[in-house]
Design an enzyme around this catalytic site. Structure first.
Site, PDB file in Angstrom:
ATOM      1  N   LYS A 167     -12.042  -1.274   0.199  1.00  0.00           N
ATOM      2  CA  LYS A 167     -11.390  -0.714  -0.988  1.00  0.00           C
ATOM      3  C   LYS A 167     -12.202  -1.073  -2.233  1.00  0.00           C
ATOM      4  O   LYS A 167     -13.255  -0.494  -2.415  1.00  0.00           O
ATOM      5  CB  LYS A 167      -9.941  -1.157  -0.984  1.00  0.00           C
ATOM      6  N   SER A 169       0.807  -1.220   0.000  1.00  0.00           N
ATOM      7  CA  SER A 169       0.000   0.000   0.000  1.00  0.00           C
ATOM      8  C   SER A 169       0.839   1.268   0.000  1.00  0.00           C
ATOM      9  O   SER A 169       0.318   2.343  -0.248  1.00  0.00           O
ATOM     10  CB  SER A 169      -0.919   0.006   1.225  1.00  0.00           C
ATOM     11  N   HIS A 191      -5.170  -4.189  -1.144  1.00  0.00           N
ATOM     12  CA  HIS A 191      -4.970  -3.354  -2.335  1.00  0.00           C
ATOM     13  C   HIS A 191      -4.800  -4.175  -3.610  1.00  0.00           C
ATOM     14  O   HIS A 191      -4.588  -3.605  -4.676  1.00  0.00           O
ATOM     15  CB  HIS A 191      -3.755  -2.438  -2.128  1.00  0.00           C
TER      16      HIS A 191
HETATM   17  C1  LIG Z   1      -2.929  -3.548   3.719  1.00  0.00           C
HETATM   18  C2  LIG Z   1      -4.059  -3.131   4.588  1.00  0.00           C
HETATM   19  N1  LIG Z   1      -4.579  -4.009   5.462  1.00  0.00           N
HETATM   20  C3  LIG Z   1      -5.581  -3.688   6.306  1.00  0.00           C
HETATM   21  C4  LIG Z   1      -6.134  -2.421   6.297  1.00  0.00           C
HETATM   22  C5  LIG Z   1      -7.241  -2.085   7.241  1.00  0.00           C
HETATM   23  O1  LIG Z   1      -8.438  -2.107   6.548  1.00  0.00           O
HETATM   24  P1  LIG Z   1      -9.693  -1.179   6.906  1.00  0.00           P
HETATM   25  O2  LIG Z   1      -9.262   0.241   6.642  1.00  0.00           O
HETATM   26  O3  LIG Z   1     -10.692  -1.635   5.920  1.00  0.00           O
HETATM   27  O4  LIG Z   1     -10.033  -1.417   8.316  1.00  0.00           O
HETATM   28  C6  LIG Z   1      -5.650  -1.474   5.402  1.00  0.00           C
HETATM   29  C7  LIG Z   1      -6.232  -0.131   5.370  1.00  0.00           C
HETATM   30  O5  LIG Z   1      -5.897   0.739   4.654  1.00  0.00           O
HETATM   31  C8  LIG Z   1      -4.580  -1.831   4.526  1.00  0.00           C
HETATM   32  O6  LIG Z   1      -4.062  -0.955   3.674  1.00  0.00           O
END
Ligand SMILES: Cc1ncc(COP(=O)(O)O)c(C=O)c1O
Length: 435
Positions: free
Chosen positions: A269, A209, A237
């Site tokens: 996302k 990310s 992502h």
């Molecule tokens: C790689 C990754 N895992 C987990 C999450 C957490 O997800 P959420 O924002 O849907 O709680 C994110 C959030 O941006 C993320 O980028």
């Protein structure tokens, strides 16, 4: 003997304590340093870019303070947020089930939308089952925190998301962070630390990310087998982004789903909702459903969100041209940025496109300058990334057009030297003791 009575301590009689006033003092160090950054930015004419309010569904463009902005700060990768089919299904489900699940699914019961969503993701991966948590962050924290303990060991990529690191910490397992996307370093750490521990897991993202690059999944699978580990892949992502039909990093590499023990993704996302899932074996899912605290002790996902995510998945599979459009515009971004001399770091041209500027203040200032020009893109600065690697992070979606990309990147080229000059001047003045 005098009888002891309880009386509230008056201001006059109270003994001063070294902790006075600290119980409700939330101005933690991170907040204080953030305040200092904001104040420094204000002096330089920079506005605080956080918590802006969108006045309609944020897509390729958005409405903020009555002004239309080009939007590169939303994860709606396939451009389906506010899709009429999603809005319709949400309305229908809300009429029948309301907006809340009311309690934990374990004790308060579930709605048909929960199991339907879980089955859809289990089918998507071709694995036995799936558990859906109410938050993506909680899915990672709770899964790793529950499955592993002090006898175990967790190896994670240095740029793994906060939720993965927090989960690893919570578990109490030994934790080793390997150099970002570097399987040689991982293997060194496996050699040194795996055998002393009972269970082990390697944790990676399907598309990183921060850098927008892809892990060497085949090599990670080989390492997990060689060193007897489990493997968790966070597809936050990569779902909807990688592979011909958006099935993620598994499709990108053409590997068997069973090679990975835990397929994780957030639903916030490409799936346009919120929540997260772990897909894997029936045994694993059952174990999590009866013990993982973020599932057992947390309310079930609202049925409207479960229905919205399922519809989003259906649209993704029905309309693979969305995935192709996203991949095309992302490649265009990468090539155009490279052509005009911008640094996209390790990005491979899939939805997450950083423009590296180095200095955190420059990134913040550049983001403000772009915002003034009607372009909304967020800076990522230390401590989210290493000092010296601050960047603007562009999230692309299937509904961005080439002219959006050109307008934004041409503006970066114009504004970057100005932002660098302002920061340099600020530093010179402050090093010389000016205010
Ligand atoms: C790689 C990754 N895992 C987990 C999450 C957490 O997800 P959420 O924002 O849907 O709680 C994110 C959030 O941006 C993320 O980028």
């Amino acid at each position: 003997m005098m009888k002891k009575t309880f009386s509230p301590v008056s201001a006059e009689t109270a003994q001063p304590s070294e902790h006075d006033g600290q119980a409700a003092d939330f101005r933690a160090r991170s907040k204080l340093s953030f305040d200092r950054l904001v104040e420094m930015g204000r002096k330089m004419g920079m506005e605080n870019p956080l918590f802006v309010c969108h006045e309609r569904a944020a897509k390729a463009t958005s409405l903020i303070n009555g002004r239309e902005y080009l939007n590169f700060a939303t994860y709606d990768y396939l451009g389906i947020n506010a899709h009429p089919e999603i809005t319709d299904v949400v309305t229908e489900v809300a009429r029948r089930f309301g907006t809340s699940c009311g309690a934990s699914r374990l004790v308060g019961g579930e709605r048909p939308q929960h199991r339907e969503l879980e089955k859809s993701f289990a089918n998507l991966y071709g694995v036995e089952d799936c558990i859906v948590y109410v938050s993506g962050h909680a899915a990672n924290v709770s899964t790793l925190g529950f499955l592993f303990n002090t006898r175990d060991v967790i190896f994670h990529d240095a740029l793994a998301h906060n939720s993965l690191v927090q989960g690893a910490r919570l578990s109490g397992a030994s934790r080793y962070s390997y150099v970002h996307n570097n399987c040689d370093d991982l293997e060194e750490k496996l050699k040194a630390h795996r055998s002393a521990r009972k269970r082990a897991v390697i944790v990676t993202e399907g598309l990183f990310s921060m850098d927008g690059n892809i892990p060497d999944l085949p090599r990670l699978i080989a390492l997990k087998k060689k060193y007897d580990c489990m493997l968790l892949v966070d597809e936050a992502h990569s779902l909807g982004v990688l592979g011909k039909t958006g099935r993620g990093v598994r499709e990108y590499y053409g590997i068997e789903a069973a090679e990975v023990d835990m397929w994780m993704s957030t639903l916030s996302k490409a799936m346009c909702g919120c929540g997260g899932f772990i897909a894997g074996s029936r045994e694993l899912v059952e174990y999590l459903k009866h013990g993982s605290p973020g599932f057992v002790f947390s309310v079930g996902m609202p049925p409207v969100i479960a229905a919205a995510c399922r519809k989003a998945l259906e649209i993704m599979l029905r309309e693979p041209e969305r995935v192709r459009r996203l991949q095309r515009i992302s490649k265009y971004f990468l090539e155009y940025a490279g052509g005009i001399g911008l640094d996209t770091g390790a990005a491979q041209g899939y939805a997450v496109l950083p423009i590296l500027v180095g200095d955190s203040m420059v990134a913040g200032f550049l983001s403000t300058a772009l915002f003034r020009r009607g372009i909304y893109v967020m800076p990522v600065t230390f401590p989210a990334v290493q000092e010296g690697t601050a960047r603007l992070r562009f999230f692309l979606s299937a509904v961005h057009e080439e002219e959006h990309v050109r307008e934004a990147l041409d503006a970066v080229v114009e504004e970057l030297p100005k932002a660098q000059a302002v920061v340099e001047q600020y530093r010179r003045e402050h090093e010389n003791g000016h205010q």
